[in-house]
Design a protein around this motif. Structure first.
Motif, PDB file in Angstrom:
ATOM      1  N   PRO A  83       1.057   5.564 -17.566  1.00  0.00           N
ATOM      2  CA  PRO A  83       0.285   5.709 -18.718  1.00  0.00           C
ATOM      3  C   PRO A  83       0.385   4.107 -19.203  1.00  0.00           C
ATOM      4  O   PRO A  83      -1.058   3.771 -20.175  1.00  0.00           O
ATOM      5  CB  PRO A  83       0.910   6.531 -19.433  1.00  0.00           C
ATOM      6  CG  PRO A  83       2.189   6.575 -19.104  1.00  0.00           C
ATOM      7  CD  PRO A  83       2.220   6.499 -17.694  1.00  0.00           C
ATOM      8  N   GLU A  84       1.236   3.242 -18.943  1.00  0.00           N
ATOM      9  CA  GLU A  84       1.017   1.944 -19.607  1.00  0.00           C
ATOM     10  C   GLU A  84       0.619   0.931 -18.823  1.00  0.00           C
ATOM     11  O   GLU A  84       0.801  -0.324 -19.345  1.00  0.00           O
ATOM     12  CB  GLU A  84       2.464   1.779 -20.158  1.00  0.00           C
ATOM     13  CG  GLU A  84       2.748   2.803 -21.534  1.00  0.00           C
ATOM     14  CD  GLU A  84       4.093   2.569 -22.036  1.00  0.00           C
ATOM     15  OE1 GLU A  84       4.092   2.336 -23.374  1.00  0.00           O
ATOM     16  OE2 GLU A  84       5.246   2.709 -21.573  1.00  0.00           O
ATOM     17  N   LEU A  85       0.420   1.148 -17.826  1.00  0.00           N
ATOM     18  CA  LEU A  85      -0.121   0.016 -16.500  1.00  0.00           C
ATOM     19  C   LEU A  85      -1.638   0.279 -16.587  1.00  0.00           C
ATOM     20  O   LEU A  85      -2.213   1.052 -16.280  1.00  0.00           O
ATOM     21  CB  LEU A  85       0.448   0.363 -15.197  1.00  0.00           C
ATOM     22  CG  LEU A  85       0.713  -0.654 -14.224  1.00  0.00           C
ATOM     23  CD1 LEU A  85       1.248  -1.822 -14.740  1.00  0.00           C
ATOM     24  CD2 LEU A  85       1.037  -0.127 -12.979  1.00  0.00           C
ATOM     25  N   ASP A  86      -2.087  -1.208 -16.514  1.00  0.00           N
ATOM     26  CA  ASP A  86      -3.749  -1.192 -16.553  1.00  0.00           C
ATOM     27  C   ASP A  86      -4.147  -1.292 -15.166  1.00  0.00           C
ATOM     28  O   ASP A  86      -5.327  -0.543 -14.959  1.00  0.00           O
ATOM     29  CB  ASP A  86      -4.048  -2.424 -17.468  1.00  0.00           C
ATOM     30  CG  ASP A  86      -3.631  -2.524 -18.820  1.00  0.00           C
ATOM     31  OD1 ASP A  86      -4.403  -1.601 -19.491  1.00  0.00           O
ATOM     32  OD2 ASP A  86      -3.030  -3.191 -19.270  1.00  0.00           O
ATOM     33  N   ARG A  87      -3.452  -1.824 -14.244  1.00  0.00           N
ATOM     34  CA  ARG A  87      -4.223  -1.844 -12.901  1.00  0.00           C
ATOM     35  C   ARG A  87      -3.048  -2.044 -11.988  1.00  0.00           C
ATOM     36  O   ARG A  87      -1.857  -2.614 -12.071  1.00  0.00           O
ATOM     37  CB  ARG A  87      -4.812  -3.153 -13.128  1.00  0.00           C
ATOM     38  CG  ARG A  87      -5.691  -3.314 -11.695  1.00  0.00           C
ATOM     39  CD  ARG A  87      -6.277  -4.778 -11.609  1.00  0.00           C
ATOM     40  NE  ARG A  87      -7.232  -5.029 -10.501  1.00  0.00           N
ATOM     41  CZ  ARG A  87      -7.583  -6.230 -10.128  1.00  0.00           C
ATOM     42  NH1 ARG A  87      -7.776  -7.149 -10.808  1.00  0.00           N
ATOM     43  NH2 ARG A  87      -8.231  -6.389  -8.847  1.00  0.00           N
ATOM     44  N   VAL A  88      -3.009  -1.239 -10.718  1.00  0.00           N
ATOM     45  CA  VAL A  88      -2.176  -1.641  -9.535  1.00  0.00           C
ATOM     46  C   VAL A  88      -2.885  -2.318  -8.470  1.00  0.00           C
ATOM     47  O   VAL A  88      -4.108  -2.047  -8.062  1.00  0.00           O
ATOM     48  CB  VAL A  88      -2.011  -0.232  -9.003  1.00  0.00           C
ATOM     49  CG1 VAL A  88      -0.944  -0.289  -7.881  1.00  0.00           C
ATOM     50  CG2 VAL A  88      -1.160   0.690 -10.056  1.00  0.00           C
ATOM     51  N   ILE A  89      -2.682  -3.363  -7.914  1.00  0.00           N
ATOM     52  CA  ILE A  89      -3.145  -4.363  -7.116  1.00  0.00           C
ATOM     53  C   ILE A  89      -2.249  -4.112  -5.725  1.00  0.00           C
ATOM     54  O   ILE A  89      -1.097  -4.393  -5.737  1.00  0.00           O
ATOM     55  CB  ILE A  89      -3.263  -5.852  -7.548  1.00  0.00           C
ATOM     56  CG1 ILE A  89      -4.121  -5.913  -8.999  1.00  0.00           C
ATOM     57  CG2 ILE A  89      -4.024  -6.650  -6.395  1.00  0.00           C
ATOM     58  CD1 ILE A  89      -3.757  -7.354  -9.479  1.00  0.00           C
TER      59      ILE A  89
ATOM     60  N   ALA B 186       0.863  -1.159   0.067  1.00  0.00           N
ATOM     61  CA  ALA B 186      -0.121  -0.074   0.123  1.00  0.00           C
ATOM     62  C   ALA B 186       0.716   1.081   0.073  1.00  0.00           C
ATOM     63  O   ALA B 186       0.710   2.264  -0.735  1.00  0.00           O
ATOM     64  CB  ALA B 186      -0.920  -0.178   1.067  1.00  0.00           C
ATOM     65  N   GLU B 187       1.885   1.077   0.706  1.00  0.00           N
ATOM     66  CA  GLU B 187       2.794   2.499   0.939  1.00  0.00           C
ATOM     67  C   GLU B 187       3.660   2.894  -0.445  1.00  0.00           C
ATOM     68  O   GLU B 187       3.812   4.153  -0.503  1.00  0.00           O
ATOM     69  CB  GLU B 187       3.664   2.278   2.020  1.00  0.00           C
ATOM     70  CG  GLU B 187       4.943   1.436   1.722  1.00  0.00           C
ATOM     71  CD  GLU B 187       4.502   0.051   2.230  1.00  0.00           C
ATOM     72  OE1 GLU B 187       5.511  -0.879   2.714  1.00  0.00           O
ATOM     73  OE2 GLU B 187       3.238  -0.252   2.493  1.00  0.00           O
ATOM     74  N   SER B 188       3.303   2.068  -1.151  1.00  0.00           N
ATOM     75  CA  SER B 188       4.374   2.343  -2.583  1.00  0.00           C
ATOM     76  C   SER B 188       3.269   2.535  -3.807  1.00  0.00           C
ATOM     77  O   SER B 188       3.644   2.615  -4.862  1.00  0.00           O
ATOM     78  CB  SER B 188       5.153   1.267  -2.913  1.00  0.00           C
ATOM     79  OG  SER B 188       6.149   1.417  -1.939  1.00  0.00           O
TER      80      SER B 188
END
Length: 355
Positions: free
Chosen positions: A57-63, A47-49
């Protein structure tokens, strides 16, 4: 070796922490996107990062891995509740139907999460702590150690990904840009400021507080340029030894999110810092950056003409987590204020009188 036989694979990158290591690994996103334009690329992070990746712009999702929740259940010995939380997260991961998981952290925790994702192909970079047993393939770390992000560059090459434009990248939200602009205007910093990043996780990576105070005095005497000091909430106590009424010093330690700190760094005339994520952020933002390294030496070649490293190795260098100097940290003591000022003046195009 090919990363995937599919033209539009679903790919999960696992690099949970730390700030600097995540920044070093970000070129993988562009490399994957170049080779597989239709890929669905996700990144699993603590979570902290998360703020480092949200606006890429080229990343679809951050989990986000709910680490704190799991640790709480573990400490409370609430085994059933922990199992349910793990099972729920596994379901969330597997709903994405990942074809490939890239564990570029190589630890048991990251390997377990890559395995939990259900990806049929799991490729680990330098996997250890037993995580190699959870991988379908392990690639040993390689590359040129002196080059920034070299292990990820090497990893991409072996996966037959294009590396012609292998650059670190941090996206900025419009909110954080606007907040930085408003803060700069409110403080009257439109004509430029220097950012310093003095704090990190281990004392052997620190430059001395007396040196920072001497540097601040030199900046005021030669350039009369404001200095913004950056750091996290845990650095507030340490910052008191540097913030001693120095003219032109503005402490923002513990006052910004990662995204807000990145937006301020993007506007800085120059960044000076030790081996810490905020310093590496300056290079990712293509800002003039001077890195002060001692017990650790993550790179010597920054890959950028406007970024340099000061490093004075000794026979024990780099000692990393096992210093043998009984706390004298002579490798950092060898870095003088005069040297920092001279190198900084060249990077930032600032005139320097007699030191």
């Amino acid at each position: 070796m090919k990363l995937s036989d599919l033209e539009s694979p679903s790919i999960l990158i696992v690099r949970l922490s730390a700030i600097g290591d995540i920044i070093f690994a970000t070129p993988l996103i562009h490399a994957i996107r170049q080779r597989y334009p239709g890929a669905r690329i996700s990144w699993l992070v603590q979570a902290e990062s998360k703020g480092l990746l949200d606006c890429h712009p080229e990343l679809d999702r951050v989990i986000v891995w709910p680490r704190q929740e799991w640790e709480t259940y573990w400490k409370q010995r609430r085994w059933l509740r922990l199992w349910r939380a793990i099972r729920q997260f596994r379901g969330e991961l597997r709903a994405s139907r990942f074809d490939v998981a890239l564990d570029v952290q190589g630890l048991m925790k990251s390997g377990f999460l890559a395995w939990l994702s259900g990806a049929k192909r799991r490729i680990g970079l330098g996997s250890r702590e037993g995580s190699q047993r959870l991988m379908s393939q392990v690639i040993a770390k390689g590359g040129e150690p002196s080059r920034i992000a070299s292990e990820y560059h090497y990893f991409a090459q072996l996966l037959e990904l294009p590396v012609n434009d292998f650059e670190m990248h941090i996206g900025l939200s419009e909110t954080n840009r606007s907040l930085a602009d408003a803060w700069i205007a409110a403080k009257g910093l439109e004509h430029g400021f220097i950012a310093i990043c003095p704090f990190t996780t281990r004392p052997q990576k620190h430059w001395f507080n007396s040196a920072w105070n001497e540097l601040l005095a030199a900046i005021e005497a030669h350039w009369r340029m404001p200095v913004v000091m950056l750091g996290g909430p845990g650095d507030k106590a340490s910052s008191a030894a540097i913030d001693q009424g120095q003219d032109g010093l503005i402490s923002m330690v513990g006052e910004t999110s990662l995204g807000q700190a990145a937006a301020l760094i993007k506007r800085a005339r120059l960044i000076i810092g030790v081996d810490t994520g905020l310093t590496h952020m300056g290079i990712a933002m293509n800002r003039p950056t001077l890195c002060l390294f001692g017990s650790t030496r993550p790179y010597l070649d920054t890959g950028h003409e406007n970024a340099e490293v000061i490093y004075h190795p000794r026979i024990c260098s780099p000692c990393k987590r096992k210093p043998t100097c009984n706390g004298s940290f002579d490798c950092m003591r060898d870095i003088t204020v005069a040297e920092v000022m001279q190198r900084a003046s060249r990077l930032a195009g600032l005139e320097l009188g007699v030191m």
